[in-house]
Write an enzyme that holds these catalytic residues in place. Structure first.
Site, PDB file in Angstrom:
ATOM      1  CE  LYS A  84      -3.909   1.782   2.778  1.00 43.36           C
ATOM      2  NZ  LYS A  84      -4.769   1.438   3.944  1.00 43.36           N
ATOM      3  CB  SER A 162      -8.018   3.309   3.338  1.00 47.32           C
ATOM      4  OG  SER A 162      -7.102   2.723   4.246  1.00 47.32           O
ATOM      5  CB  SER A 186      -8.291   0.197   6.149  1.00 48.85           C
ATOM      6  OG  SER A 186      -8.984   1.410   6.298  1.00 48.85           O
TER       7      SER A 186
END
Length: 477
Positions: A84, A162, A186
Site C-alpha cells: 500500500k 482504504s 481498512s
C-alpha cells in the site's frame, strides 16, 4: 524462457516457492510475468500507484543467485508482492493516495519492506489507497489520487477502503500477496469485498516505522493473500519488535500450525442475528452455508454479546484527535483543500476542534473496553461475524448511506460494532472468503484475543481445507 501460465498468478506461496526451488522457472521470469501483469491490468482496477519493474528484477536476480548456491531464505524467497502506498520506499514517491503528497519522496524504507527484502521477497509495485487512509472520513469511493478502487469481480463495484489497491491486486492475481493497513476496517472491508484472505495483526506486532500515521494508537499493518497459511508465512516474516516504532509490542511471531488446538475443542462466540437479520438478504444463504461448514468440524458455536460500550463514538474521538495532530500542517497550510473528497476535507478541519478532555475520556473508556474483552475471552476462544453484511457497494453510492439490512433494524445489535471494538482493543482478525451473493464475494471475520494469531490461522486453515472459496477467481482475469 519458461512458459508461465495463468495458474501461477493465483498460486499460493508454498507452491510458488517450490516451483522456484525446483527451477521450473526462475525468480526473474516470475518477476517479469507479475510485473507485466501488474502494469497491464493494474489500471483496470485503479489498483496501481507505482510499478517497480527494475527494482523487482534486481531483487529477483539476487534470488536466482541464492537459489543456485542453495542459500534458501524461506517460503517468501522470490515471491512478487505489493505494498500500500503509505509505506516509504527510499528514493521513490510515497503519495499516501493524496494530491498534496504526490511528489513526496523519503530516503529510507519502511521496516516491513526491509524485513521482506531480508527473506528474499520481490517488491513489484506500490498499490493504491484511499487518500490519507481515509483520515477525516470520506463519502465516496473516488477519494483517491488514483480514482475509485474497482472490484475485480465487478468493476461497477468498490474494492473497499482504504486498502483498495492491495485487495484488488491480490484478487486479480497482479501480485502474490500485498501489505495493507487498518485503523478501523481498512483490511477487513476490502478483503471481504474482493474475496481474498487477509490478516489484521494484534496492535504492535508489526512495526509501522516508515508507514503514514493516521492514528498512533490504532494503526496496524497486515497481509492480503491467497490463504490463511499464506498469511501466517507472511506474518512470520514481518512481525517483530522495532525500537523505531514507539507502539511496538516487542514480540515476534512464528507460524506453528502443527501445535494448533483441534477445532472441536474451541468455543466460538457469535450473534445469530448478524447472519439472519443484519446480513443482506442475498448474502444470508452463503453465510448459513459457512456456519454449516463450521458445525461439521465439531466446533462449538455459542451465542455471545459484545460488552456494551459506545465503540463508534470512542474510536471516532480518538481517531479525530490523533489525526488532527498528525495532519495539522496539512490543514493549516490550506493544502487540505486539494483532497478529492469534500467530506474528508471538512472532517479533517473539524478534528482540530476535539477537546483534550474528550480525548482523555475516550482513552479511559478504551481501557475499560480492553479489560471487558479480556474477560470475554475467558468464556469463548474466538469471535465470529460477517466481514461485511453484504457484497461490495456500487462505486457511485455514498458510503454514508443507511444500513444494508432490509426493513426495520433488528433490536439486537449483534456484533455490528466488532470492527471498531476490535481495533480499540487491539485484537487480531482473520478474513476468510465464505461464498457469494450473486456474483460478488463475501467474507467472514474471526477475531481473537491479543497475540492469538496462530489460533486464528489454524481456524482459517481448517475452514479452507473444507471449502474452495479462497481459490475462486474473478471472471476474465
Amino acid at each position: 524462457m519458461a512458459d508461465i501460465g495463468n495458474d501461477v498468478f493465483f498460486a499460493a506461496i508454498p507452491e510458488l516457492n517450490a516451483r522456484l526451488k525446483s527451477k521450473e522457472f526462475s525468480a526473474q521470469e516470475l518477476a517479469r510475468a507479475f510485473n507485466s501483469r501488474l502494469v497491464q491490468l493494474g489500471g483496470r482496477y485503479n489498483a496501481l500507484a507505482l510499478p517497480l519493474p527494475q527494482q523487482a528484477l534486481r531483487q529477483a536476480r539476487d534470488v536466482d543467485q541464492d537459489i543456485k548456491r542453495e542459500r534458501l531464505r524461506g517460503p517468501l524467497q522470490g515471491i512478487p508482492y505489493g505494498v500500500k502506498d503509505l509505506l516509504s520506499l527510499a528514493g521513490q514517491p510515497t503519495t499516501w493516495g493524496a494530491k498534496p503528497y504526490a511528489g513526496q519522496v523519503f530516503n529510507y524504507n519502511a521496516t516491513v519492506i526491509d524485513k521482506l527484502a531480508g527473506v528474499g521477497a520481490v517488491l513489484a509495485g506500490k498499490l493504491s489507497m484511499v487518500e490519507l487512509a481515509g483520515g477525516g472520513g470520506y463519502r465516496y469511493a473516488s477519494a483517491s489520487l488514483t480514482g475509485p478502487g474497482l472490484n475485480p469481480w465487478d468493476r461497477t463495484r468498490w474494492s473497499g477502503g482504504s486498502s483498495s489497491g492491495p485487495a484488488a491486486a491480490v484478487a486479480a492475481g497482479l501480485v502474490a500477496f500485498a501489505i495493507g493497513s487498518e485503523t478501523s476496517g481498512s483490511i477487513v472491508t476490502p478483503a471481504s469485498y474482493c474475496g481474498v484472505t487477509a490478516l489484521r495483526p494484534t496492535y504492535g506486532l508489526v512495526s509501522r516505522y516508515g508507514a503514514m500515521a493516521l492514528s498512533w494508537t490504532l494503526d496496524k499493518l497486515g497481509p492480503f493473500a491467497r490463504s490463511a497459511e499464506d498469511c501466517g508465512l507472511i506474518l512470520q516474516a514481518i512481525a517483530g519488535g522495532d525500537s523505531k516504532d514507539p507502539g511496538s509490542a516487542g514480540k515476534s511471531f512464528y507460524y506453528t500450525p502443527q501445535y494448533a488446538r483441534p477445532l472441536k475443542d474451541l468455543k466460538i462466540g457469535y450473534a445469530p442475528v448478524d447472519f439472519s437479520q443484519w446480513a443482506e438478504p442475498a448474502a444470508r444463504p452463503a453465510f448459513d452455508a459457512a456456519l454449516g461448514v463450521l458445525r461439521q468440524t465439531g466446533i462449538r458455536l455459542v451465542e455471545a454479546k459484545l460488552p456494551p460500550f459506545p465503540y463508534g463514538a470512542v474510536l471516532s474521538t480518538i481517531l479525530a484527535a490523533e489525526q488532527a495532530s498528525i495532519f495539522e500542517p496539512l490543514i493549516a497550510s490550506g493544502k487540505v483543500e486539494e483532497l478529492a473528497d469534500a467530506a474528508q476535507i471538512a472532517g479533517l478541519k473539524a478534528s482540530l476542534e476535539v477537546p483534550a478532555k474528550d480525548y482523555l475520556k475516550a482513552m479511559r473508556v478504551r481501557r475499560l473496553i480492553q479489560e471487558a474483552f479480556s474477560r470475554l475471552f475467558t468464556e469463548v476462544d474466538v469471535l465470529l461475524a460477517p466481514g461485511r453484511p453484504g457484497p461490495a457497494t456500487p462505486i457511485d453510492q455514498p458510503l454514508d448511506r443507511g444500513g444494508p439490512a432490509a426493513g426495520a433494524a433488528p433490536a439486537d445489535p449483534g456484533f455490528r460494532s466488532i470492527i471498531p471494538a476490535g481495533n480499540l482493543a487491539g485484537l487480531p482478525a482473520l478474513v476468510l472468503p465464505c461464498g457469494f451473493a450473486g456474483n460478488l464475494p463475501l467474507g467472514l471475520q474471526v477475531v481473537g484475543a491479543p497475540f492469538s494469531e496462530n489460533l486464528l490461522l489454524a481456524f482459517g486453515k481448517e475452514f479452507q481445507a473444507r471449502t474452495d472459496w479462497h481459490k475462486r477467481r474473478p471472471p476474465g482475469v
